[in-house]
Design an enzyme around this catalytic site. Structure first.
Site, PDB file in Angstrom:
ATOM      1  N   LYS A 111       1.155  -1.122   0.245  1.00  0.00           N
ATOM      2  CA  LYS A 111      -0.259  -0.015  -0.088  1.00  0.00           C
ATOM      3  C   LYS A 111       0.463   1.298   0.100  1.00  0.00           C
ATOM      4  O   LYS A 111       0.830   2.277  -0.747  1.00  0.00           O
ATOM      5  CB  LYS A 111      -0.608   0.404   1.299  1.00  0.00           C
ATOM      6  CG  LYS A 111      -2.176  -0.615   0.494  1.00  0.00           C
ATOM      7  CD  LYS A 111      -2.997  -0.229   0.257  1.00  0.00           C
ATOM      8  CE  LYS A 111      -3.709  -1.165  -0.133  1.00  0.00           C
ATOM      9  NZ  LYS A 111      -5.111  -2.072  -0.163  1.00  0.00           N
ATOM     10  N   LYS A 194      -7.297 -16.362 -12.835  1.00  0.00           N
ATOM     11  CA  LYS A 194      -8.525 -16.752 -12.333  1.00  0.00           C
ATOM     12  C   LYS A 194      -9.750 -16.233 -12.635  1.00  0.00           C
ATOM     13  O   LYS A 194      -9.146 -14.938 -13.255  1.00  0.00           O
ATOM     14  CB  LYS A 194      -8.455 -17.017 -11.221  1.00  0.00           C
ATOM     15  CG  LYS A 194      -8.011 -15.677 -11.039  1.00  0.00           C
ATOM     16  CD  LYS A 194      -7.862 -15.848  -9.368  1.00  0.00           C
ATOM     17  CE  LYS A 194      -7.698 -13.908  -8.960  1.00  0.00           C
ATOM     18  NZ  LYS A 194      -8.793 -13.799  -7.699  1.00  0.00           N
ATOM     19  N   LYS A 197     -12.356  -9.392  -9.821  1.00  0.00           N
ATOM     20  CA  LYS A 197     -13.075  -8.256 -10.671  1.00  0.00           C
ATOM     21  C   LYS A 197     -11.753  -7.267 -11.413  1.00  0.00           C
ATOM     22  O   LYS A 197     -11.987  -6.699 -12.508  1.00  0.00           O
ATOM     23  CB  LYS A 197     -13.636  -7.364  -9.655  1.00  0.00           C
ATOM     24  CG  LYS A 197     -14.236  -6.539  -9.697  1.00  0.00           C
ATOM     25  CD  LYS A 197     -15.274  -6.298  -8.271  1.00  0.00           C
ATOM     26  CE  LYS A 197     -15.571  -7.242  -7.231  1.00  0.00           C
ATOM     27  NZ  LYS A 197     -15.238  -7.620  -5.836  1.00  0.00           N
TER      28      LYS A 197
HETATM   29  P1  ADP Z   1     -12.289 -10.171  -6.807  1.00  0.00           P
HETATM   30  O1  ADP Z   1     -11.928  -8.732  -6.177  1.00  0.00           O
HETATM   31  O2  ADP Z   1     -11.969 -11.123  -7.866  1.00  0.00           O
HETATM   32  O3  ADP Z   1     -13.471  -9.693  -6.364  1.00  0.00           O
HETATM   33  P2  ADP Z   1     -11.425 -11.412  -3.978  1.00  0.00           P
HETATM   34  O4  ADP Z   1     -10.135 -10.866  -4.309  1.00  0.00           O
HETATM   35  O5  ADP Z   1     -11.951  -9.406  -3.574  1.00  0.00           O
HETATM   36  O6  ADP Z   1     -11.305 -11.392  -5.367  1.00  0.00           O
HETATM   37  O7  ADP Z   1     -11.941 -12.022  -3.783  1.00  0.00           O
HETATM   38  C1  ADP Z   1     -12.947 -12.435  -2.572  1.00  0.00           C
HETATM   39  C2  ADP Z   1     -13.113 -13.726  -2.338  1.00  0.00           C
HETATM   40  O8  ADP Z   1     -13.715 -14.235  -3.827  1.00  0.00           O
HETATM   41  C3  ADP Z   1     -11.260 -14.834  -1.692  1.00  0.00           C
HETATM   42  O9  ADP Z   1     -12.038 -15.331  -0.411  1.00  0.00           O
HETATM   43  C4  ADP Z   1     -11.309 -14.998  -2.858  1.00  0.00           C
HETATM   44  O10 ADP Z   1     -10.609 -16.315  -2.590  1.00  0.00           O
HETATM   45  C5  ADP Z   1     -12.301 -15.692  -3.945  1.00  0.00           C
HETATM   46  N1  ADP Z   1     -11.663 -15.758  -5.437  1.00  0.00           N
HETATM   47  C6  ADP Z   1     -11.812 -14.693  -6.391  1.00  0.00           C
HETATM   48  N2  ADP Z   1     -11.961 -15.127  -7.158  1.00  0.00           N
HETATM   49  C7  ADP Z   1     -11.877 -16.389  -7.639  1.00  0.00           C
HETATM   50  C8  ADP Z   1     -11.936 -16.943  -8.470  1.00  0.00           C
HETATM   51  N3  ADP Z   1     -11.405 -16.981  -9.709  1.00  0.00           N
HETATM   52  N4  ADP Z   1     -11.858 -18.848  -8.227  1.00  0.00           N
HETATM   53  C9  ADP Z   1     -11.646 -19.337  -6.605  1.00  0.00           C
HETATM   54  N5  ADP Z   1     -11.875 -18.092  -5.615  1.00  0.00           N
HETATM   55  C10 ADP Z   1     -12.070 -17.003  -6.108  1.00  0.00           C
END
Ligand code: ADP
Ligand code: TRP
Length: 327
Positions: A111, A194, A197
């Site tokens: 950060k 994967k 977002k």
């Molecule tokens: P994002 O920013 O893509 O929304 P986050 O990093 O905030 O995802 O993750 C929130 C939760 O969702 C975490 O527990 C993460 O392990 C899970 N998660 C996010 N993307 C995936 C994915 N493609 N496959 C499995 N679990 C995921």
């Protein structure tokens, strides 16, 4: 019953990766543990969000978790900022947290690099607030992604240190329950990696049928195998992995056999996949729409959650104050 606590960052809409990687485990855990799930709106202040954004994103996350099946009768779901006992524990833990160890936390250093103009004390003490979130309910298990391991180690360290300083056996060290080891990794459909977002490749639970179809039809493919039973290159494997997650096993087997026989038509496979994703999302989408139109229900859920969480928090805080020397 064992106590579970997990915090959810209010960062927008849920996608299939969030669902199969995290939310699904929460839904299973609410039957087996005494669960506290909260929306970490205090943590989100480190980046100085606009008040309207906070309100909107808290509502979105609460709505979508409920629509997925988090049951306020089984689990306690609440908004962090409704439970002020947490900040008092945060203050006590901060008295025993040292600058050097907080500065060494990897996510803090990241950060500092990413937002050098906003290296605030909240950012530095993010791990103590997270420890307070967990210890306030005396949780023994914390479902988190692997990226949270260092924060979890800090939470255990602060629990131990409190016990040592006051010569008590009060806090139990909370164990990590690694979601990524138990859940599937949902792939993106843009060729590699994967779904996420920030990856810009997410299929959201609230996407409508047309949007889902458009996203799936755009998935990266190739010209198809030329040798029977050949290995699948990553983009193709990703398509199959997603199908394995959302479709019937017979559907997966059908297209897998076609692939192995070199007769696969990706267009047909994608059409089927889009249909199956839509069949999965449609009932959740409808519930999201119903719930988000029902502010009084959302307010009631948040109020009941806050009350239950406060009751649990107040119990801990009373004992902590006593241990510290306050009456
Ligand atoms: P994002 O920013 O893509 O929304 P986050 O990093 O905030 O995802 O993750 C929130 C939760 O969702 C975490 O527990 C993460 O392990 C899970 N998660 C996010 N993307 C995936 C994915 N493609 N496959 C499995 N679990 C995921
Ligand atoms: N730091 C967690 C994340 O970024 C969110 C969080 C805050 C949390 N407090 C928590 C998770 C307490 C588990 C327990 O995902």
């Amino acid at each position: 019953m064992e106590i579970v606590v997990s915090g959810i960052r209010p960062t927008g809409n849920l996608h299939l990766g969030n669902y199969f990687g995290a939310v699904k485990s929460f839904i299973q855990m609410q039957d087996e543990y005494k669960c506290f799930f909260f929306i970490a709106d205090w943590h989100s202040l480190t980046t100085h969000p606009h008040p309207e954004n906070i309100r909107r994103s808290v509502k979105t996350i609460l709505t979508e978790y409920l629509a997925c099946g988090i049951d306020p009768e089984k689990a306690t779901i609440y908004v962090q900022s409704d439970v002020r006992e947490v900040v008092e524990l945060y203050l006590y833990l901060n008295m025993n947290a040292y600058l050097g160890e907080l500065e060494r936390v990897t996510s803090f250093k990241e950060k500092v690099r990413k937002q050098p103009d906003n290296v605030n004390a909240g950012l530095l003490t993010y791990p103590t607030l997270m420890a307070a979130d967990i210890l306030i309910h005396k949780a023994v298990k914390v479902p988190v992604g692997k990226d949270q391991e260092q924060n979890m180690e800090m939470a255990r360290k602060f629990a131990r240190r409190f016990n040592t300083i006051y010569n008590v056996d009060y806090f139990v060290e909370p164990a990590s329950f690694h979601l990524s080891e138990r859940a599937v990794k949902v792939p993106g459909l843009d060729g590699s990696g994967k779904m996420g977002k920030s990856e810009g490749n997410a299929i959201y639970l609230m996407d409508d049928e047309k949007t889902i179809r458009k996203k799936v039809m755009k998935a990266v493919t190739d010209s198809g195998p030329t040798e029977p039973d050949s290995a699948k290159p990553e983009p193709i494997q990703n398509l199959f992995t997603l199908m394995e997650i959302v479709s019937e096993p017979s559907t997966y087997d059908y297209f897998n056999a076609q692939y192995n026989a070199c007769s696969i038509r990706y267009g047909d496979m994608k059409k089927q996949l889009a249909e199956d994703i839509n069949a999965f999302c449609a009932p959740i989408r409808e519930r999201i729409m119903d719930i988000s139109a029902n502010d009084s229900y959302l307010e009631k859920v948040a109020a009941i959650g806050a009350e239950k969480a406060r009751e649990s928090a107040a119990r801990t805080l009373k004992e902590v104050r006593n241990i510290i020397g306050f009456k």
